[in-house]
Design a protein around this motif. Structure first.
Motif, PDB file in Angstrom:
ATOM      1  N   ASP C 175       0.822  -1.149   0.047  1.00 22.68           N
ATOM      2  CA  ASP C 175      -0.080  -0.047  -0.099  1.00 22.68           C
ATOM      3  C   ASP C 175       0.862   1.322   0.073  1.00 22.68           C
ATOM      4  OD1 ASP C 175       0.940   0.550   2.471  1.00 22.68           O
ATOM      5  OD2 ASP C 175      -1.108  -0.127   3.405  1.00 22.68           O
ATOM      6  N   ARG C 176       0.010   2.336  -0.120  1.00 24.41           N
ATOM      7  CA  ARG C 176       0.983   3.872  -0.153  1.00 24.41           C
ATOM      8  C   ARG C 176       1.705   4.037   0.980  1.00 24.41           C
ATOM      9  NH1 ARG C 176       1.477   9.389  -0.306  1.00 24.41           N
ATOM     10  NH2 ARG C 176       0.651  10.522   1.541  1.00 24.41           N
ATOM     11  N   PHE C 177       1.734   3.236   2.234  1.00 25.71           N
ATOM     12  CA  PHE C 177       2.489   3.331   3.205  1.00 25.71           C
ATOM     13  C   PHE C 177       3.798   2.324   3.157  1.00 25.71           C
ATOM     14  CE2 PHE C 177      -1.677   5.249   4.454  1.00 25.71           C
ATOM     15  CZ  PHE C 177      -1.241   6.521   5.121  1.00 25.71           C
ATOM     16  N   GLY C 178       3.932   1.798   2.140  1.00 20.49           N
ATOM     17  CA  GLY C 178       4.842   0.850   2.273  1.00 20.49           C
ATOM     18  C   GLY C 178       4.657  -0.564   3.166  1.00 20.49           C
ATOM     19  N   ASN C 179       3.456  -0.727   3.611  1.00 13.91           N
ATOM     20  CA  ASN C 179       3.064  -1.992   4.300  1.00 13.91           C
ATOM     21  C   ASN C 179       2.742  -2.943   3.306  1.00 13.91           C
ATOM     22  OD1 ASN C 179       2.547  -0.579   6.813  1.00 13.91           O
ATOM     23  ND2 ASN C 179       0.730   0.285   5.966  1.00 13.91           N
ATOM     24  N   ALA C 180       3.465  -4.444   3.502  1.00 15.16           N
ATOM     25  CA  ALA C 180       3.252  -5.362   2.432  1.00 15.16           C
ATOM     26  C   ALA C 180       2.300  -6.383   2.684  1.00 15.16           C
ATOM     27  CB  ALA C 180       4.616  -6.026   2.314  1.00 15.16           C
ATOM     28  N   THR C 181       1.442  -6.856   1.906  1.00 19.70           N
ATOM     29  CA  THR C 181       0.355  -7.814   2.016  1.00 19.70           C
ATOM     30  C   THR C 181       1.165  -9.312   1.404  1.00 19.70           C
ATOM     31  OG1 THR C 181      -1.575  -6.536   1.970  1.00 19.70           O
ATOM     32  CG2 THR C 181      -1.782  -8.863   1.502  1.00 19.70           C
ATOM     33  N   GLY C 234       6.958   3.796   9.560  1.00 23.47           N
ATOM     34  CA  GLY C 234       7.771   3.907   8.571  1.00 23.47           C
ATOM     35  C   GLY C 234       7.369   3.001   7.271  1.00 23.47           C
ATOM     36  N   SER C 235       8.156   2.947   6.426  1.00 23.83           N
ATOM     37  CA  SER C 235       7.938   1.725   5.159  1.00 23.83           C
ATOM     38  C   SER C 235       8.533   0.705   5.203  1.00 23.83           C
ATOM     39  CB  SER C 235       7.981   2.631   3.905  1.00 23.83           C
ATOM     40  OG  SER C 235       8.266   2.069   2.959  1.00 23.83           O
ATOM     41  N   ALA C 236       7.872  -0.333   5.352  1.00 25.75           N
ATOM     42  CA  ALA C 236       8.339  -1.671   5.334  1.00 25.75           C
ATOM     43  C   ALA C 236       9.019  -1.779   4.088  1.00 25.75           C
ATOM     44  CB  ALA C 236       7.338  -2.727   5.685  1.00 25.75           C
ATOM     45  N   ARG C 237       8.486  -1.605   2.920  1.00 29.35           N
ATOM     46  CA  ARG C 237       8.917  -1.581   1.489  1.00 29.35           C
ATOM     47  C   ARG C 237      10.235  -0.868   1.385  1.00 29.35           C
ATOM     48  NH1 ARG C 237       5.290  -0.090  -3.850  1.00 29.35           N
ATOM     49  NH2 ARG C 237       6.393  -1.438  -5.176  1.00 29.35           N
ATOM     50  N   ARG C 238      10.333   0.332   1.797  1.00 30.73           N
ATOM     51  CA  ARG C 238      11.741   0.933   1.660  1.00 30.73           C
ATOM     52  C   ARG C 238      12.848   0.383   2.654  1.00 30.73           C
ATOM     53  NH1 ARG C 238       9.832   6.066   2.394  1.00 30.73           N
ATOM     54  NH2 ARG C 238      10.438   5.754   4.539  1.00 30.73           N
ATOM     55  N   GLU C 239      12.624   0.440   3.866  1.00 31.20           N
ATOM     56  CA  GLU C 239      13.407   0.110   5.181  1.00 31.20           C
ATOM     57  C   GLU C 239      13.969  -1.370   4.836  1.00 31.20           C
ATOM     58  OE1 GLU C 239      11.835   2.150   8.580  1.00 31.20           O
ATOM     59  OE2 GLU C 239      11.165   3.833   7.125  1.00 31.20           O
ATOM     60  N   LEU C 240      12.874  -2.248   4.685  1.00 31.83           N
ATOM     61  CA  LEU C 240      13.274  -3.686   4.531  1.00 31.83           C
ATOM     62  C   LEU C 240      13.817  -3.994   3.211  1.00 31.83           C
ATOM     63  CD1 LEU C 240      10.786  -5.306   6.878  1.00 31.83           C
ATOM     64  CD2 LEU C 240      12.962  -4.478   7.694  1.00 31.83           C
ATOM     65  N   LYS C 241      13.752  -3.015   2.365  1.00 29.01           N
ATOM     66  CA  LYS C 241      14.121  -3.100   0.750  1.00 29.01           C
ATOM     67  C   LYS C 241      13.392  -4.340   0.267  1.00 29.01           C
ATOM     68  CE  LYS C 241      18.783  -1.588   1.547  1.00 29.01           C
ATOM     69  NZ  LYS C 241      18.508  -0.251   1.706  1.00 29.01           N
ATOM     70  N   LEU C 242      12.090  -4.336   0.238  1.00 28.63           N
ATOM     71  CA  LEU C 242      11.196  -5.396  -0.085  1.00 28.63           C
ATOM     72  C   LEU C 242      10.674  -5.328  -1.522  1.00 28.63           C
ATOM     73  CD1 LEU C 242       8.880  -5.760   3.109  1.00 28.63           C
ATOM     74  CD2 LEU C 242      10.852  -7.136   2.489  1.00 28.63           C
ATOM     75  N   SER C 243      10.434  -6.244  -2.120  1.00 30.37           N
ATOM     76  CA  SER C 243       9.811  -6.082  -3.444  1.00 30.37           C
ATOM     77  C   SER C 243       8.768  -7.066  -3.676  1.00 30.37           C
ATOM     78  CB  SER C 243      10.984  -6.730  -4.690  1.00 30.37           C
ATOM     79  OG  SER C 243      12.166  -5.608  -4.425  1.00 30.37           O
ATOM     80  N   LEU C 244       7.785  -6.898  -4.628  1.00 27.83           N
ATOM     81  CA  LEU C 244       6.886  -7.766  -5.196  1.00 27.83           C
ATOM     82  C   LEU C 244       7.448  -9.206  -5.279  1.00 27.83           C
ATOM     83  CD1 LEU C 244       4.123  -5.782  -7.203  1.00 27.83           C
ATOM     84  CD2 LEU C 244       3.849  -6.522  -4.952  1.00 27.83           C
ATOM     85  N   GLY C 245       6.919 -10.146  -4.797  1.00 24.71           N
ATOM     86  CA  GLY C 245       7.144 -11.628  -4.969  1.00 24.71           C
ATOM     87  C   GLY C 245       8.379 -11.909  -3.878  1.00 24.71           C
ATOM     88  N   ASP C 246       8.888 -11.285  -3.113  1.00 24.04           N
ATOM     89  CA  ASP C 246       9.943 -11.811  -2.037  1.00 24.04           C
ATOM     90  C   ASP C 246       9.240 -12.663  -1.115  1.00 24.04           C
ATOM     91  OD1 ASP C 246      11.616  -9.706  -2.809  1.00 24.04           O
ATOM     92  OD2 ASP C 246      11.580  -8.624  -1.003  1.00 24.04           O
ATOM     93  N   LYS C 247      10.121 -13.687  -1.124  1.00 20.85           N
ATOM     94  CA  LYS C 247       9.564 -14.906   0.027  1.00 20.85           C
ATOM     95  C   LYS C 247       9.296 -14.482   1.254  1.00 20.85           C
ATOM     96  CE  LYS C 247       9.768 -18.309  -3.295  1.00 20.85           C
ATOM     97  NZ  LYS C 247      10.986 -18.700  -3.633  1.00 20.85           N
ATOM     98  N   VAL C 248       8.347 -15.165   1.862  1.00 20.35           N
ATOM     99  CA  VAL C 248       8.125 -14.842   3.222  1.00 20.35           C
ATOM    100  C   VAL C 248       7.969 -16.293   3.938  1.00 20.35           C
ATOM    101  CG1 VAL C 248       6.536 -13.965   4.992  1.00 20.35           C
ATOM    102  CG2 VAL C 248       6.991 -12.911   2.727  1.00 20.35           C
ATOM    103  N   TRP C 249       8.533 -16.746   5.172  1.00 21.21           N
ATOM    104  CA  TRP C 249       8.485 -17.923   5.797  1.00 21.21           C
ATOM    105  C   TRP C 249       7.635 -17.751   6.951  1.00 21.21           C
ATOM    106  CZ3 TRP C 249      12.601 -16.391   3.009  1.00 21.21           C
ATOM    107  CH2 TRP C 249      13.043 -17.113   1.865  1.00 21.21           C
TER     108      TRP C 249
END
Lengths: 261, 261, 261
Positions: C175-181, C234-249
């Motif tokens: 989303d716009r805040f960098g939260n990742a679903t 903060g922005s998880a996308r920016r601060e954790l350097k996440l991208s679409l498709g990144d794996k999550v366990w």
């Protein structure tokens, strides 16, 4: 007595949406009447791009029902002595500065232009959209007669549209999908002509996107009765590397013509 | 009994417009009442920029008619124990977190702040705009009394505005046109003063853009009664290469003063 | 007879806001009825991103009251023979192309899908949102029965959601805040599991942002009942350097489990 239908007031500006400017115009309408629909056309016209605003305004006037009141503000001349207009066109009213913004709607629908002479007791020199145009729109929506707010005018200022007259035209506008509008009127494109860009021959005019494959470019007549260039499910701007001002040619295919097709 | 005028509820957030967050707040109002105008102020406040939100909120409160209810959500503290406010200011209501967002409107219009204590049976910890503020706005719009939703409060949290006190101030805000707002109140700028930037002397205060030529910079008093820097038909930010925090000086011209002008 | 509540029609598209397209759809509704609230969900769905539109649509359907009519247009197949749908879901109506856009709402709320067969006398091949879906929404808002506009349908086309089935999932949306679903349903995340990214162990699921310090990352269950990754303020996308498709366990901590906790 049947109840009057709730009036519609629309807003088209170059204000963007990061400040409170657009809301201030809506507030000015709501001070006049609450029995109104307030509709945004767009606020993303490039700053002071009167031509771009004029194209979007024409499309709004083409879409809305009779009686709609449009407030259009792309107004580099605010604070100078440019006039304000109240234009009746396509059975709707447009309130806007007299700087050419009405050009496209006027070209397509004709109309009657009056000068908006109403002024509030005091108003800013930098924001006539909020201080004059929006309250006037609110008064019209509330049922005030146009005649009390305006006076006759010989005619509005019109932009030179540089419509293509021969076989050569140019790209004058892109929409958000990368579709390109040219300055070539539908009437200049015979069915057997080929549409050419510098590096692409798009072949004949198509009626719809479905007539080419996904990813393929095509030429078609858009809603403003002008030649448009598109890519099915893609961006003509990006995929054909198009820019504003790029030349477009309408090539009549003589051989086909002599075959009587 | 005369029919009540349809109430207005506005929305000011840092949510952007790419998600369904803003619509979710409007839905929450519409669950309470359908007799309401829903107006966007802006959703483009920089993420968690309470100061920027506060400036935009003040301009909204300056524009809207008495009785308007503003929902303002720039809320980095959501999920902590920060309070929620219901502030009566300029004959309007503002519902917002107690984090300084009310500062600019409070400085300009004063008001009365109460703590919004109403809570639904259950609500999220991350979206009080949708779950508390918007329903409360809907209830106020539907005619519920403020007293039943709030309790007294000693005073709201206010940002330190760092208003310039002497002859030196700074740029604190840009709008979409590149106009710069400074922290220098109108009262600090005598008519015979010169306004200076590091590399530009803008001369005296102007009343309007029309007093300089197209492309020329000028200093003037903006709608928030603060010194602003602009370029006629251009962007002061871009053309004067300005940044947030840039120093601005008000230089009283002693010679002119002693000449009695 | 009690007066009917003013109906709500919402709009969700990939049209952006720089052209008059969205306004043209609203005009089409207003031609049918003026007793209606017109609400934007978002127009910033990436061009032709049916999955992204589907996620936003589900969130809209989760927020609005019974009876709301949603017009959703992300329609790369316009001009082909794809069908149009009228889906009853969560006591609301969704009008949209049958291209998977309904998938997320359907997965969460179930529903009944019918084919929208109503057509105007003439309509464009490139803008069914304006020419078919919006007028149909206006007719439903005006009280016309769904049955007269539609016919039965075996079922809508659904996207393969690739929901995580085991302990490994992926990021599918920001989303716009960098939260990742992620595509990991809440039911796959036991309370004693650790959530891991390639380079970060986020520890156990949190209930709210307030449970970690400002600037710290966390994992929590979002409003769509899916695992989300965020950074407080903060922005998880920016601060954790996440991208679409990144794996999550999702790592079950066996030792804790055997301790009976």
């Amino acid at each position: 007595m049947p109840r009057r239908r709730t009036p519609i007031v629309t807003f088209l500006t170059d204000f963007g949406t990061q400040d409170a400017y657009v809301a201030a115009m809506k507030a000015a309408v709501l001070r006049q009447t609450r029995d109104v629909h307030l509709i945004d056309i767009t606020h993303e016209i490039s700053a002071q791009d009167v031509l771009g605003g004029s194209i979007a305004l024409e499309r709004a006037v083409a879409s809305f029902p009779p009686g709609t009141i449009h407030v259009a503000v792309v107004d580099p001349g605010v604070g100078t002595n440019r006039r304000l207009l109240a234009v009746s066109t396509n059975s709707q009213q447009v309130l806007c500065p007299d700087n050419g913004l009405i050009t496209w709607a006027w070209r397509r629908f004709g109309g009657t232009a009056r000068e908006l002479t109403w002024r509030p007791d005091s108003y800013s020199r930098t924001f006539h959209g909020r201080d004059i145009l929006a309250p006037a729109a609110g008064m019209l929506a509330a049922g005030k007669s146009l005649a009390t707010l305006t006076r006759t005018l010989s005619g509005p200022l019109l932009l030179d549209l540089f419509m293509a007259r021969g076989e050569e035209g140019a790209i004058i506008h892109f929409d958000r999908f990368g579709n390109a509008t040219t300055n070539i009127p539908a009437g200049h494109v015979p069915p057997n002509a080929s549409i050419c860009l510098r590096k692409h021959n798009l072949g004949r005019l198509q009626r719809t996107y479905g007539e080419v494959s996904v990813g393929e470019p095509l030429a078609l007549i858009g809603s403003s009765d002008l030649l448009e260039i598109a890519v099915r499910n893609g961006s003509a701007r990006r995929e054909l590397k198009l820019s504003l001002g790029d030349k477009v040619w309408v090539r009549r295919d003589k051989r086909v013509k002599t075959d009587g097709v």
